[in-house]
Design a protein around this motif. Sequence first.
Motif, PDB file in Angstrom:
ATOM      1  N   THR A  95       5.756  -6.859   2.397  1.00  0.00           N
ATOM      2  CA  THR A  95       4.681  -7.261   1.482  1.00  0.00           C
ATOM      3  C   THR A  95       5.106  -8.448   0.637  1.00  0.00           C
ATOM      4  OG1 THR A  95       3.810  -5.011   1.385  1.00  0.00           O
ATOM      5  CG2 THR A  95       3.188  -6.487  -0.400  1.00  0.00           C
TER       6      THR A  95
ATOM      7  N   ASP B  33       0.837  -1.204   0.000  1.00  0.00           N
ATOM      8  CA  ASP B  33       0.000   0.000   0.000  1.00  0.00           C
ATOM      9  C   ASP B  33       0.871   1.253   0.000  1.00  0.00           C
ATOM     10  OD1 ASP B  33      -2.315  -1.511   0.016  1.00  0.00           O
ATOM     11  OD2 ASP B  33      -2.494  -1.483   2.215  1.00  0.00           O
ATOM     12  N   TYR B  34       1.983   1.190   0.728  1.00  0.00           N
ATOM     13  CA  TYR B  34       2.923   2.316   0.789  1.00  0.00           C
ATOM     14  C   TYR B  34       3.383   2.702  -0.615  1.00  0.00           C
ATOM     15  CZ  TYR B  34       7.135   4.899   2.327  1.00  0.00           C
ATOM     16  OH  TYR B  34       8.109   5.854   2.540  1.00  0.00           O
TER      17      TYR B  34
ATOM     18  N   ASN C 248       0.598   4.237  -2.890  1.00  0.00           N
ATOM     19  CA  ASN C 248       0.443   5.673  -2.643  1.00  0.00           C
ATOM     20  C   ASN C 248       1.542   6.468  -3.344  1.00  0.00           C
ATOM     21  OD1 ASN C 248      -1.832   5.351  -1.036  1.00  0.00           O
ATOM     22  ND2 ASN C 248      -0.621   5.069   0.840  1.00  0.00           N
TER      23      ASN C 248
ATOM     24  N   ALA D 135       8.442  -1.748   3.667  1.00  0.00           N
ATOM     25  CA  ALA D 135       7.170  -1.952   2.971  1.00  0.00           C
ATOM     26  C   ALA D 135       7.315  -2.953   1.838  1.00  0.00           C
ATOM     27  CB  ALA D 135       6.654  -0.616   2.436  1.00  0.00           C
TER      28      ALA D 135
ATOM     29  N   GLN E  56      11.834   2.757   5.693  1.00  0.00           N
ATOM     30  CA  GLN E  56      10.385   2.595   5.571  1.00  0.00           C
ATOM     31  C   GLN E  56      10.005   2.035   4.202  1.00  0.00           C
ATOM     32  OE1 GLN E  56       9.029   6.566   6.498  1.00  0.00           O
ATOM     33  NE2 GLN E  56       9.146   6.226   8.723  1.00  0.00           N
ATOM     34  N   LEU E  57      10.667   2.517   3.158  1.00  0.00           N
ATOM     35  CA  LEU E  57      10.407   1.990   1.822  1.00  0.00           C
ATOM     36  C   LEU E  57      10.832   0.527   1.732  1.00  0.00           C
ATOM     37  CD1 LEU E  57       9.651   2.240  -1.157  1.00  0.00           C
ATOM     38  CD2 LEU E  57      11.904   3.266  -1.578  1.00  0.00           C
TER      39      LEU E  57
END
Length: 744
Positions: free
Chosen positions: A527, A463-464, A467, A523, A519-520
């Motif tokens: 996932t 989802d990150y 967006n 994610a 954070q990237l």
Amino acid sequence: MLALLAPAAARADEGMWLPLLLKQLNEADMQRKGLKLTAEDIYSVNRGSLKDAVVQFGGGCTGEIVSNEGLMLTNHHCGYGQIQQHSSVENDYLTNGYWAMTREQELPNPGLTATFIVRMEDVTGQVLQGIPAGMAEAERERTVQQRSAQVAQKAVEGTHYRAFVRPMFGGNEYYLFVTEVFEDIRLVGAPPSSIGKFGGDTDNWAWPRHTGDFSIFRIYAGPDNKPAPYSTSNKPYQPRHYLPISLGGVQPGDFTLVFGFPGRTTEYLTSWGVDEVYAASDPARVKVRDAKLRILDEDMKASDKVRIQYAAKYASLANYWKKWIGEMRGLKRLNATARKQQQEQQFRAWVAAGDATRQAAYGQILDQLEQQYRLVRPYVLARDYTTEAALGVELVAYANSLQNLIDLIQNKAPQAELATAIGKARTGTSNFFRNYSAPTDQKVAAALLPLYTDGTPAELLPDYVKNLRKQNANAAAWTRFAADLYTRSKLTSNESAQKVLDELAKGNAQPLLQDPAYQLASAVVSTYRSKVLPVYSTATDQITLLQRTYMAGLRQWQPERKFYPDANSTLRVAYGQVAGYEPADGVQYEYYTTLDGIMEKADPTNPEFEVPPRLAELYQNKDFGPYAVNGTVPVAFTATNHTTGGNSGSPVINGRGELIGINFDRNWEGTMSDIMYDPDRVRNITLDVRYMLFVVDKYAGAGHLVKEMKLVNVPGQAGSASGASDQKIKKQKVKVKRKKAEAN
């Protein structure tokens, strides 16, 4: 019906054979083609044999011993990482080459190993005894791994040897390999890149080829001639066997043997497996690497520092990028998917014509394989775009490497355990940033992240990242995003990353958790692990199980056929004959190239085709020493040996057991041979040893290394096995006669 059920004919010179089985499967055929030795001369446990002169170089290449003092040859591109590690802007051994004129000048290479095979053994019975045919694949694999470890441990108990067990024929058979691993390997010599990489990416995977692709190392041992960690008191290793070097040259039809550690082939794929490679995986990987390579090339040309930092990484990326392009073209030309479908139709007919037992064993196998391949296709794309694009951004990959530290902190691991992990991370961080350019990687991120978001099936994207895709609708927006990411992240330099590690060492995870690069990465990887990997692993496990059954069925269907196991980085023999080939209608390639061709390609305006002044001078003066043939020096030749990645650096040996060349590539038209062999076009490319000796002796002035080797069949030498006809390279086109494949 008889024609339909006829087994597929074996193809001349195809195969990567287990040395242990040469006597029963290949010896007679090899001798018909020109081998003067026996299978025992090639592989023996009881005495020195050719296998004792062959090593696995590092983890992915092959090398060969050419003196009784541990002198070892491999490819320049195999030693490239070590040469790069010793290089700097001040001492640029990549550009200028390196030659140790004394033993004291030979350079150590921490972490580099040379592995000999001591012996092999079929341990199928010990591994598979009592395992039911219907056991779940995951459970079966756990049992197999446990038993394999037990077999390996027992085999080397009380010795300094190591051992492992590898599956063959999809897990229908298992073989034990006992090894001796040397850890003190030193760089002895390397030509400049203008020789060792002559032709660069333009000529990579191509013929005609004029690359002096070799480097020289030496194995050192302890006082007992056994493996020992690096020490100045270690002595050159004394091998059980080393290869004499022939100056006799080659002619079309001459026998050739390639001995090495081929990495991975999938010759027995079904039509759905072939289509997955051809239509999904290869195109995705090529697209991503194409974008990345363009950026690296631009920045490497603009900065010597970046060039040295990224030299090995660029070469690694480019190698398989071009290979995959050739593989797709080759599979298309061979109509490989349709040919596999035809074989499957024949297999189905054989099953239908059999009894109830045969039909129960194999009746549904192909339908089940098709179902699993269709299920896994989107997950294959997600795998490729995650590994090649998202984790192809070095900042993202580095950030992901720190995940284990977060786990330790959040799980309240003992302080000693955390401290040990932090120490390893500090060393890894320093090593990473030694060969890293944040401005270059930022450009890579701007190019690769949109490929990741567009190529991964939408339902498998984090989802990150979804967006991010909404916020960055075009290339300019992704460029701005990358600039902001690299400005805000604390993981773009060694200094700031070490400060983050300082906080982690105190148990404070927030600086890393709040870092945008982490954070990237988190994610993407979380996932992948939650959405992609479970389905992908389950489907591939099922394919593995079904493929094993299909492989057993193929061998039962064709009992007279000599099957060879797919390559899996274990010691193999491939044999063939010197030959040119016809790459296309109206085009014929000769089997050899010479120094003349280097001078014809020379282009001082193109770094890939620069010729060192010293080499040009030797050519101008015809100062070739004993390595000349008809007023020039042979450089490379082609033969029909079946090779793949891992065979780089393999010795190419003549029928008398003498080294005639160093394998370093395949032709572009034959790169699909990992999946389907074509006797008309598959050729391995070999550096002629005479060019190697010429460069070492005449160009580098390192004649002491040549004196250390045993040269045989020297022109003009009394008793030489090479007459005038053997030494003469004929100036005429060599036309390859196409022969129908004959059944073994």
